[in-house]
Write an enzyme that holds these catalytic residues in place. Sequence first.
Site, PDB file in Angstrom:
ATOM      1  N   SER A 148       0.841  -1.209   0.000  1.00  0.00           N
ATOM      2  CA  SER A 148       0.000   0.000   0.000  1.00  0.00           C
ATOM      3  C   SER A 148       0.871   1.252   0.000  1.00  0.00           C
ATOM      4  O   SER A 148       0.389   2.337  -0.318  1.00  0.00           O
ATOM      5  CB  SER A 148      -0.946   0.006   1.207  1.00  0.00           C
ATOM      6  OG  SER A 148      -0.249   0.201   2.414  1.00  0.00           O
ATOM      7  N   HIS A 149       2.135   1.120   0.368  1.00  0.00           N
ATOM      8  CA  HIS A 149       3.054   2.265   0.340  1.00  0.00           C
ATOM      9  C   HIS A 149       4.318   1.931  -0.445  1.00  0.00           C
ATOM     10  O   HIS A 149       5.389   2.448  -0.170  1.00  0.00           O
ATOM     11  CB  HIS A 149       3.351   2.752   1.764  1.00  0.00           C
ATOM     12  CG  HIS A 149       2.142   3.401   2.357  1.00  0.00           C
ATOM     13  ND1 HIS A 149       1.085   2.680   2.858  1.00  0.00           N
ATOM     14  CD2 HIS A 149       1.784   4.705   2.452  1.00  0.00           C
ATOM     15  CE1 HIS A 149       0.133   3.512   3.263  1.00  0.00           C
ATOM     16  NE2 HIS A 149       0.530   4.743   3.032  1.00  0.00           N
ATOM     17  N   GLU A 170      -4.858   0.534   1.359  1.00  0.00           N
ATOM     18  CA  GLU A 170      -5.399  -0.831   1.261  1.00  0.00           C
ATOM     19  C   GLU A 170      -6.763  -0.806   0.578  1.00  0.00           C
ATOM     20  O   GLU A 170      -7.103  -1.704  -0.194  1.00  0.00           O
ATOM     21  CB  GLU A 170      -5.540  -1.459   2.653  1.00  0.00           C
ATOM     22  CG  GLU A 170      -4.221  -1.742   3.349  1.00  0.00           C
ATOM     23  CD  GLU A 170      -3.449  -2.899   2.699  1.00  0.00           C
ATOM     24  OE1 GLU A 170      -4.028  -3.652   1.897  1.00  0.00           O
ATOM     25  OE2 GLU A 170      -2.238  -3.003   2.988  1.00  0.00           O
TER      26      GLU A 170
END
Length: 349
Positions: A49-50, A190
Amino acid sequence: MDAPQSVRITLGQAAELVSAILRQAGFSAAHVRTLTETIVAGERDGCSSHGLYRTLVCVHSLRAGKVSGDAEPVVHDQAPAIVRVDARGGYSLLAFEAGLPHLVAKARRNGIAAMAINRCVHFSALWPEVERLTAEGLVALATNPSHAWVAPAGGHAPLLGTNPLAFGWPRPGGHPYVFDFATSAVARGEIELRRRAGAPIPEGWGIDAEGRPTTDPQAVVDGGAMLTFGGHKGSALSTMIELIAGPLIGDLTSLESLRHDDGAGASPYHGELILALDPGRFLGADRGVHFARAEAFLAAFGQSGARLPSQRRYEARARSLADGVLIPATLHAELTTLLDDPDARLLPG
Ligand code: NDP
Ligand code: PYC
């Protein structure tokens, strides 16, 4: 034969791809370096997600005029134990790097010190920053608001950000104890990843525009809201973060950041608060004794069958360093298309 669902690339290839895209988009060399390091570290540690996906968000934010691609941060010696860094509208990472030596020196001198980063655009996970401080032997805490996507417990309107909180504790001869989580049930990233993949979200992550629980990520994004973790407890913690990393440091709340965004869908714009504590100053010659007690305490987690936060991440790191990373073929195609065609349409949100 079916097209492959995922593509394996080395960390070096990932860094080359990300930095070439960011450079071509117009980020300065210093921002390309700090952004690439953190984006690749996210993918390397299994925090997709990052990870590489954030390259699209950075380019989108630059195209939307919501981030400066070449801002040079300015460091202010605010007080004996406070360093303030004005990011001047650039991404936070370069400002963090500029302020870090000052924060470390102040923590060593005073036992405790704070860094306030102001006017930064922010997209990143916080564990790389607390790890930089634990590597100096310091205990660390980092936090920031984001965009107001999250409803406070009992409410329907999104007033809070996903507001991450990260903590780091240095451990002799091993990885530090680090946790880093959103105070929403899960990071916005997410939800975005599932929305992009057309996949449902688990119950408890969000509500729709009518305040009903939903498993549809699109309904959360289209007028709904995310939920805090731990009900009223996460809500209060998130509110504290709005206050101490917002008004306390003279910067925007998540609600104000979202207003500033004005529908652009860019990375949030606000401040960040980082605290550093020097065990040497707290404990003097007794540091070793008390850190040994801490080690015994942390060892008991494994013996009880629990795992420590970041254990999965450190394992992912070791695997990625050996084997590279596996990324969705669709994401790989988006990134390579962007490199071939700098004007390619982006769907970062
Ligand atoms: P998670 O809900 O996965 O929680 C992450 C933390 O909890 C990690 O430290 C993780 O360790 C630990 N953890 C997860 N499961 C367990 C378990 N079973 N036992 C022990 N520890 C566990 O992540 P979030 O979605 O909340 O956040 C992900 C990232 O998003 C964070 O890095 C955060 O900084 C970032 N974020 C950034 C924002 C910003 O404004 N810049 C906003 C919101 C989030 P491990 O990694 O080892 O699984
Ligand atoms: O995933 O919630 C998130 C997020 C917000 C800003 C950067 N990441």
